[in-house]
Design an enzyme around this catalytic site. Structure first.
Site, short mmCIF file in Angstrom:
data_model
loop_
_atom_site.label_atom_id
_atom_site.label_comp_id
_atom_site.label_asym_id
_atom_site.label_seq_id
_atom_site.Cartn_x
_atom_site.Cartn_y
_atom_site.Cartn_z
N GLU A 27 0.85 -1.20 0.00
CA GLU A 27 0.00 0.00 0.00
C GLU A 27 0.88 1.25 0.00
O GLU A 27 1.91 1.30 0.71
CB GLU A 27 -0.88 -0.05 1.26
CG GLU A 27 -2.33 0.18 1.04
CD GLU A 27 -3.00 -0.78 0.07
OE1 GLU A 27 -3.08 -0.46 -1.14
OE2 GLU A 27 -3.46 -1.84 0.51
N HIS A 28 0.52 2.22 -0.79
CA HIS A 28 1.26 3.50 -0.90
C HIS A 28 2.69 3.29 -1.40
O HIS A 28 3.56 4.11 -1.15
CB HIS A 28 1.27 4.25 0.43
CG HIS A 28 -0.10 4.79 0.80
ND1 HIS A 28 -0.56 6.01 0.37
CD2 HIS A 28 -1.11 4.24 1.51
CE1 HIS A 28 -1.79 6.20 0.84
NE2 HIS A 28 -2.16 5.13 1.52
N ASP A 30 3.04 2.37 -4.76
CA ASP A 30 3.02 2.54 -6.23
C ASP A 30 3.62 3.88 -6.65
O ASP A 30 4.47 3.94 -7.53
CB ASP A 30 1.63 2.30 -6.84
CG ASP A 30 0.50 3.17 -6.31
OD1 ASP A 30 0.71 3.94 -5.34
OD2 ASP A 30 -0.61 3.09 -6.89
N SER A 119 -11.71 0.71 -5.42
CA SER A 119 -11.44 1.40 -6.68
C SER A 119 -12.59 1.46 -7.66
O SER A 119 -12.42 1.16 -8.85
CB SER A 119 -10.24 0.77 -7.37
OG SER A 119 -9.13 1.35 -6.85
N SER A 120 -13.75 1.90 -7.16
CA SER A 120 -14.82 2.16 -8.11
C SER A 120 -14.38 3.29 -9.05
O SER A 120 -14.80 3.34 -10.21
CB SER A 120 -16.09 2.54 -7.37
OG SER A 120 -15.84 3.60 -6.49
N SER A 121 -13.47 4.15 -8.58
CA SER A 121 -13.05 5.27 -9.43
C SER A 121 -12.23 4.79 -10.62
O SER A 121 -12.49 5.20 -11.76
CB SER A 121 -12.28 6.30 -8.62
OG SER A 121 -11.32 5.69 -7.81
N ASP A 165 -4.35 1.09 -9.27
CA ASP A 165 -5.77 0.78 -9.43
C ASP A 165 -6.15 0.63 -10.91
O ASP A 165 -6.85 -0.31 -11.29
CB ASP A 165 -6.63 1.89 -8.81
CG ASP A 165 -6.31 2.10 -7.34
OD1 ASP A 165 -5.58 1.27 -6.77
OD2 ASP A 165 -6.78 3.11 -6.78
C1 GLA Z 1 -5.29 4.53 -3.79
C2 GLA Z 1 -4.51 5.00 -5.03
C3 GLA Z 1 -3.46 3.98 -5.45
C4 GLA Z 1 -2.58 3.55 -4.27
C5 GLA Z 1 -3.46 3.20 -3.06
C6 GLA Z 1 -2.63 2.97 -1.82
O1 GLA Z 1 -6.06 3.41 -4.10
O2 GLA Z 1 -5.38 5.23 -6.11
O3 GLA Z 1 -2.67 4.50 -6.50
O4 GLA Z 1 -1.63 4.53 -3.97
O5 GLA Z 1 -4.39 4.23 -2.75
O6 GLA Z 1 -1.83 1.85 -1.98
#
Ligand code: GLA
Length: 379
Positions: A27-28, A30, A119-121, A165
């Protein structure tokens, strides 16, 4: 006048399905050029779309929210309504690449919960980009779709997200997780054999609205860390390039907060690689431990968790039938991802729902998902 795009008898030329994603670990990392380990899932947004014969008039109707967005291709600019920005941002970025669009009508239907960290976005952005690419024969590659969708999020929604995502939503494959190297933007597919365990998402149903501003703050704290380390003579371009030992040696150059953020990222990258090896070798217990460590880092070093997520992870840690649990996505709410014994899932849901409700007075929603294929044309 009743807009035909609202009608149940709307006849599309194309139907595109665009999935949400889970992230096993990483997480965080990318936007720090590190490693992530996501998979697309079998919950998705469907886009029923057709050309409408107009030169520039577009209509997008959400059947779930009963909301209509009508706009002209000649005047695409950010809106006050967040969901509209996913649509407008994608159209803007496609046009910016020099592609010619014409009027279209599109009906949306979704079974992806919003604000749940699945990640609906990205599903919205990538699905529309995919649909317009097919409808107008734009010749965009999958990578073009991923990158323009990410730019739409940066420029129209305002979250400086990484690439995970959008990449997962487009590239996912059935029963596989994607070990993605965000520096080279290359991936390895890793088959998921989790028996006798399964993945279970638990949606806290809270979404603290710090998420977007704190997200951008974390990103800039990491950038500050890199600048300071570079100025102290280190030859690095990102937190990917530094070892935990070297970072600890440089601790005196960094403020306590920046040090914690950097330490989290460096460690999380290592955890992703260890988790991928553990899965390949079927060491589920090791994989589960890494999930707990990841959560601990997100809570204490990166500070993007919240009491509701921590409660669920603590609860899991006390259950003999759960091997691992962590918050998933950007943080401050949304889901935890849990590795739970299959034959125990139903009783675990019942038990943890009750405990969560007693603690916070909020309903907990279980979401069962399967790693699934990325954005595709259904017809
Ligand atoms: C959101 C962002 C991703 C990633 C995550 C955390 O989903 O869209 O790019 O940074 O947070 O891992």
């Amino acid at each position: 006048m009743h807009n035909p795009v609202k009608s149940e008898s709307f006849k599309p030329e194309l139907t595109i399905a665009s999935p949400g994603r889970i992230n096993l670990i990483g997480e965080h990392t990318d936007y720090n050029m590190g490693f992530v380990f996501p998979a697309a899932i079998d919950r998705r947004i469907e886009f029923r779309i057709r050309r409408n014969g107009n030169l520039d008039e577009c209509n997008v109707y959400s059947t779930d929210f009963k909301k209509l967005l009508s706009f002209s291709l000649e005047e695409v600019k950010p809106s006050e309504e967040e969901w509209e920005n996913y649509i407008l941002g994608v159209v803007f970025e496609i046009q910016k690449l020099g592609h010619l669009l014409k009027g279209f009508d599109c009906q949306l239907q979704s079974d992806l919960p919003i604000g749940a960290g699945i990640s609906s976005s990205a599903a919205m952005e990538c699905g529309l980009a995919f649909a317009l690419n097919s409808l107008f024969d734009l010749g965009l590659s999958k990578m073009d779709i991923i990158l323009l969708s990410q730019r739409a999020e940066h420029n129209f929604v305002g979250t400086q997200c990484g690439i995970m995502d959008q990449y997962a939503s487009v590239m996912g494959q059935t029963n596989q997780a994607i070990l993605l190297d965000c520096r080279n933007v290359t991936h390895e597919m890793i088959p998921l054999h989790l028996e006798p365990y399964t993945l279970l998402l638990l949606n806290t149903n809270v979404s603290h609205n710090l998420a977007s501003s704190e997200y951008n703050t974390r990103r800039s704290e990491c950038e500050q860390g890199i600048e300071i380390l570079k100025n102290s003579g280190m030859k690095i371009n990102s937190l990917r390039d530094i070892s935990e030992d070297d970072l600890i040696e440089s601790k005196r150059n960094l403020s306590p907060v920046i040090f914690k953020r950097c330490l989290y990222v460096v460690r999380e990258n290592q955890r992703v690689l260890r988790a991928a090896s553990a899965l390949k070798e079927n060491h589920l217990e090791e994989f589960g431990k890494l999930m707990y460590q990841s959560h601990d880092g997100l809570k204490n070093e990166y500070e993007v968790s919240c009491p509701e997520l921590d409660f669920l992870v603590d609860y899991a840690q006390n259950s003999p039938h759960v091997l691992g649990s962590r918050m998933m996505g950007g943080g401050f709410g949304g889901c935890t991802i849990n590795l739970v014994r299959k034959d125990y899932v139903d009783s675990y849901i019942e038990e943890i729902k009750k405990a969560y409700n007693q603690e916070f007075g909020i309903d907990l929603d279980p979401i069962q998902v399967n790693p699934s294929r990325g954005t595709f044309a259904m017809s």
